[in-house]
Write an enzyme that holds these catalytic residues in place. Structure first.
Site, mmCIF file in Angstrom:
data_model
loop_
_atom_site.group_PDB
_atom_site.id
_atom_site.type_symbol
_atom_site.label_atom_id
_atom_site.label_comp_id
_atom_site.label_asym_id
_atom_site.label_seq_id
_atom_site.Cartn_x
_atom_site.Cartn_y
_atom_site.Cartn_z
ATOM 1 N N THR A 1 0.915 -1.369 -0.026
ATOM 2 C CA THR A 1 0.157 0.163 -0.134
ATOM 3 C C THR A 1 0.826 1.114 0.062
ATOM 4 O OG1 THR A 1 -0.057 -0.256 2.437
ATOM 5 C CG2 THR A 1 -1.899 -1.267 1.179
ATOM 6 N N GLY A 2 2.126 1.009 0.072
ATOM 7 C CA GLY A 2 2.941 2.205 0.192
ATOM 8 C C GLY A 2 3.104 2.861 -1.295
ATOM 9 N N ARG B 1 -1.738 -1.185 9.992
ATOM 10 C CA ARG B 1 -2.317 -0.236 9.455
ATOM 11 C C ARG B 1 -2.859 -0.479 8.184
ATOM 12 N NH1 ARG B 1 2.667 1.680 10.665
ATOM 13 N NH2 ARG B 1 3.039 2.363 8.464
ATOM 14 N N ARG C 1 21.885 -3.998 1.947
ATOM 15 C CA ARG C 1 22.807 -3.740 0.583
ATOM 16 C C ARG C 1 24.240 -3.921 0.722
ATOM 17 N NH1 ARG C 1 19.481 2.096 0.042
ATOM 18 N NH2 ARG C 1 17.360 1.137 -0.747
ATOM 19 N N CYS D 1 18.017 4.884 -4.639
ATOM 20 C CA CYS D 1 17.267 5.500 -5.903
ATOM 21 C C CYS D 1 18.374 6.247 -6.575
ATOM 22 C CB CYS D 1 16.247 6.103 -5.464
ATOM 23 S SG CYS D 1 16.100 7.376 -4.336
ATOM 24 N N GLN E 1 17.472 16.168 -5.425
ATOM 25 C CA GLN E 1 16.426 14.844 -5.171
ATOM 26 C C GLN E 1 14.964 15.280 -5.042
ATOM 27 O OE1 GLN E 1 20.162 12.015 -3.397
ATOM 28 N NE2 GLN E 1 18.128 11.336 -2.959
ATOM 29 N N LYS F 1 25.866 6.172 1.272
ATOM 30 C CA LYS F 1 25.088 5.039 0.402
ATOM 31 C C LYS F 1 25.708 5.366 -0.968
ATOM 32 C CE LYS F 1 20.701 5.068 3.058
ATOM 33 N NZ LYS F 1 19.297 5.437 2.903
ATOM 34 N N ARG G 1 18.068 17.707 -1.253
ATOM 35 C CA ARG G 1 16.419 17.616 -1.310
ATOM 36 C C ARG G 1 16.078 19.048 -2.031
ATOM 37 N NH1 ARG G 1 14.614 12.831 -1.474
ATOM 38 N NH2 ARG G 1 15.093 12.384 0.592
ATOM 39 N N HIS H 1 14.651 12.091 -9.708
ATOM 40 C CA HIS H 1 15.788 12.860 -9.168
ATOM 41 C C HIS H 1 16.585 13.240 -10.391
ATOM 42 C CE1 HIS H 1 14.706 11.557 -5.474
ATOM 43 N NE2 HIS H 1 15.284 10.477 -5.118
ATOM 44 N N ASN I 1 12.741 8.373 -9.673
ATOM 45 C CA ASN I 1 13.166 7.477 -8.735
ATOM 46 C C ASN I 1 12.133 6.627 -7.882
ATOM 47 O OD1 ASN I 1 11.928 10.337 -7.875
ATOM 48 N ND2 ASN I 1 12.053 9.225 -5.981
#
Length: 329
Positions: A14-15, A42, A103, A132, A159, A210, A232, A239, A312
């Protein structure tokens, strides 16, 4: 003759990324017989229309994988992945995980299908989807590294708020109405925030590290010198990245552009006389990585600058995971 039904679980259905999993799977029509949608308490019980049918979202639990799944796509956060991905793998299910949980685990391949598909075979039940911002960067870096041997990379990212999930998206919408932010430390509307993820003791953010560590792992080269600044910006989706690259070897700029244009997953948009270059508006809803502003860096012997843009949520998350699944099928 097909003997076995292929079953796939979608965890975090659902995300924002989970819903994009479903959209991409609908488009690709992979030879999968049964899907099960899973989520937290939820979201359990919600009805989602998928493949022309209504699916009830089931509660993710420690017994969810007992019925036997071939594959699972996870996008429910690191804590959920750390708990449930090993459980799924122990039941014979191959997990493709979108979180940062595995990762950098030496036993978990970190895969971008256009770059290192051969690493898929090394999985022991879990395959990691990269960050991403890393995914869209390594798609053009791979052919360049193979041909010219990359010595150093300087990343500067711009981003979109969708990278912070639904709350990030909402912060930009609300900021236009002068409503205080809930996700970001400062208003994102009419602003740039040079701060993605937590700050570390070395002065870098986790997002920046990352990109450094994941790039080396995916390209199988720990000798590349890499630095990053991630920012951001008030864009809803896709992105953008300015990537400065220094090579060990000389290059012909025309040949380099041709190499990128002929490499998988890349669309070169590099006609500055006609103002043609990659932009977030044009990459939304696509799976390609767009590369432009390709030019020599005259401050070093063998350097270039490139401008790289990609969706992204699609290529940077959902589509990359589905492409891994597609390779395995």
């Amino acid at each position: 003759m097909k003997l076995k039904k292929i079953r796939v679980a979608i965890v975090g259905a659902t995300g924002m990324v989970g819903r994009m999993f479903l959209k991409v799977l609908e488009e690709k029509k992979l030879p999968i017989d049964e899907y099960v949608l899973l989520a937290s308490s939820r979201s359990a019980g919600k009805i989602i229309k998928f493949m022309g049918k209504d699916y009830e979202v089931k509660l993710l639990s420690e017994t969810s994988f007992d019925s036997g799944f071939d594959y699972a796509l996870f996008s429910a956060g690191g804590a959920t992945s750390l708990k449930y991905a090993p459980i799924a793998a122990s039941k014979g299910c191959i997990v493709i995980d979108n979180s940062s949980a595995f990762r950098m685990d030496k036993d978990v391949p970190l895969v971008v299908p256009e770059v290192n598909p051969e690493d898929i075979k090394q999985n022991k039940g879990i395959i990691a989807n990269p960050n991403c911002s890393t995914i869209q960067a390594v798609v053009p870096l791979k052919p360049l590294h193979d041909k010219y041997q990359i010595k150093r990379i300087v990343y500067s990212t711009y981003q979109a708020v969708s990278g912070a999930g639904i709350k990030g998206y909402t912060d930009l919408e609300n900021g236009i109405k002068d409503i205080p932010p809930q996700k970001f430390p400062y208003p994102i509307f009419s602003n740039c925030i040079p701060h993605i993820d937590d700050f570390m003791d070395n002065g870098y953010t986790k997002e920046e590290m990352k990109m450094v560590n994941e790039t080396r792992k995916i390209l199988h080269d720990d000798n590349i010198a890499i630095t990053a600044t991630t920012v951001r910006i008030p864009v809803f989706n896709s992105h953008s990245e300015s990537i400065n690259i220094e090579f060990e070897n000389e290059f012909d700029l025309f040949e380099l552009k041709q190499l990128l244009a002929n490499s998988p997953g890349i669309i070169v948009q590099d006609d500055t006389k006609n103002n043609i270059y990659p932009m977030p508006l044009n990459s939304n809803g696509t799976d390609e990585v767009y590369v432009g502003r390709i030019r020599r860096d005259f401050s070093v012997t063998n350097g270039i600058n490139i401008w790289v843009v990609a969706d992204n949520i699609r290529k940077g998350a959902a589509s990359n995971a589905v492409q891994i699944l597609e390779k395995m099928l």
